[in-house]
Design an enzyme around this catalytic site. Sequence first.
Site, short mmCIF file in Angstrom:
data_model
loop_
_atom_site.label_atom_id
_atom_site.label_comp_id
_atom_site.label_asym_id
_atom_site.label_seq_id
_atom_site.Cartn_x
_atom_site.Cartn_y
_atom_site.Cartn_z
N ASP A 1 0.98 -1.35 -0.05
CA ASP A 1 0.10 -0.21 -0.11
C ASP A 1 0.88 1.32 0.06
O ASP A 1 0.25 2.18 -0.41
CB ASP A 1 -0.96 0.03 1.22
N MET B 1 -7.84 5.72 2.97
CA MET B 1 -7.91 7.07 1.94
C MET B 1 -6.72 7.29 1.23
O MET B 1 -6.57 8.28 0.28
CB MET B 1 -8.27 8.22 2.81
N ARG B 2 -5.65 6.46 1.48
CA ARG B 2 -4.44 6.55 0.47
C ARG B 2 -4.57 6.85 -0.87
O ARG B 2 -4.03 7.38 -1.49
CB ARG B 2 -3.61 5.71 1.16
N ALA B 3 -5.58 5.60 -0.99
CA ALA B 3 -6.07 5.57 -2.80
C ALA B 3 -6.42 6.75 -3.43
O ALA B 3 -5.98 7.21 -4.35
CB ALA B 3 -6.67 4.25 -3.15
#
Length: 681
Positions: A193, A274-276
């Site tokens: 990720d 929320m990183r995407a």
Amino acid sequence: MSTPFPFTAVVGQDDLRLALLLNAVSPAVGGVLVRGEKGTAKSTAVRALAALMPTLDVVSGCRFSCDPDSPDPACPDGPHEPGAFETRPARMVELPVGASEDRLVGALDIERALAEGVKAFEPGLLADAHRGILYVDEVNLLHDHLVDLLLDAAAMGASYVEREGVSVRHAARFLLVGTMNPEEGELRPQLLDRFGLTVEVAASREPDQRVEVVRRRLAHDDDPAGFAERWADEESAVRGRIVAARKLLPSVRLGDGALRQIAATCAAFEVDGMRADIVMARTATALAAWAGRTDVLAEDVRQAALLALPHRRRRNPFDAPGIDEDKLDETLEEFAGSDDEDPDPDPDPDGPGGGDGGEPPPSDGDGPRDDDTAARPEADDSGASTESGEGGEPQPGGAGAGEQSPVRAAEPFRTKVLSVPGLGEGAAGRRSRARTEHGRTTGARRPRGTLTKLHLAATVMAAAPHQRERGRSGRGLVVRRDDLRQATREGREGNLVLFVVDASGSMAARQRMSAVKGAVLSLLLDAYQRRDKVGLVSFRGTTADVALPPTSSVDAAAVRLESLPTGGRTPLAAGLLKAHDVLRVERLRDPARRALVVVVTDGRATGGPEPVALAGRAARLFAAEGIASVVVDCESGPVRLGLAGQLAGELGGTAVTLDELRADSIAGLVRDVQGTSRRAA
């Protein structure tokens, strides 16, 4: 110094080159993970990128590459005087898979720290990579403790070295680029990720393109400098475009319409966290800057999704990364809309691309993928399943007289922890007890080679009796190298889990074989989480086959398991002897890694003269060598013969049923496995 292959001379691999260039434009995108088979120019493209990176201004004499305009106030080489700086190329630092912790984060001179009270610090690779590129080839093979350090540095933008009360901190912001071959094992989800983008690469199947690859490679090998000179203009043009895009990047406008499309896409594909969303926003902005635009269009959002989402959609390690492009287009179209300040709104709100004036660009992605069926063949529920006959032969109704079509595995479940008894010294992992560089401290010893983990109390006790004869004066402790003591630690190791699966007619009932495959799949998931190597031996008919040699790729084992045919007699002895031979060869390749043999069978042995006696003699080979083993008893029905239990006794291991294998069934399984193995040894 060798001349690298020019970036612009790489043939094909458009997605790979684009992902690398976007990170060069905006390092905040978060790096690139390049997945693909060997020989696909992964490393070549990454190494070539360094030559295109803009030069850096660094504080003169600073080992940590501080920016003269905003030097790090906590820099170990600071404080820095204003004005003195030098310009140099951006560095590309390679992290070897077998690097030590000290090589990565740096090392403190413990002897000087104790005796003189000074922070004598030798920077590591994280310091060298600051404001540059950190490249990890075969990143999926990186040891867990190095992965943890990378995660910390990537999250905080700094590296911390803590040794017995002495602490050093320095900035460590870098572009993380990793390459990997999925056949050798998957990457931990936490590190996966952290990569902003991912790219799948494969060799072209077009003869003309392959010819051009060979032609350019040979030309470079014959005359590297001359070949680089022929591509100098193209390299200069790309370098200039990167500089221009960097200057334009702060002016790029990411409107509310594009943000809604990004958020809707991430929600539609159910990505975690929320990183995407953040990565997609930064990628779309970089795409617009690379194209020389100041507005983010729907085509930028689409391309950002294709690069940022595939590796974030995996729900378990056996899911192939990918994204359904039809679903992506539907989502983008549904949430298409112009921003309030858009100077040129699309008069047709239902038009393709959400007002960008054209169709989204074609992609080289894998196309639509059904996550529920892509990884596994669909089971045949037409009633063609069979129960075995008396001799283990299948009755009519299968795919053939002696073989049936592969059966789909049942749903996996959480299994009990199976471990190897004793204390090993193998590769770092999470299964069996072992002496490791990380874990709880259990004692101290004199260091063998470089001191890595100081045992402070033992060092002080070793130095204390000699203070008078060494002429100690003042408060300092006089410490010599002979006084230093290395801490011995106990942690966990990864093992070789070798599955020996009975695929004969006695196991061929579809419902039973589905449950068996589900159990093995569950154990494979457990092996993935515990960083094991796995192998797969199957036996049926008259022979045994190595379906998968020992490998770190548990998903490869899952694929082989799904396609495993069944039918025929039960050559149990052949399966055990084949497994014994696999272990013998693997001990030569990886002598420190201990093995755990998991035999999945109902215990029957048929075919050939004296099959039961021969199987017993083969099993006793494992017991004589102290090889840890577990027999998963697959016998079903109201009447049980207990043959699997007898086999476990011959192996010197223990037997568990499919139900007992579940984590919530019995609490003493690990104790039983270890106790039985100790008695056998």
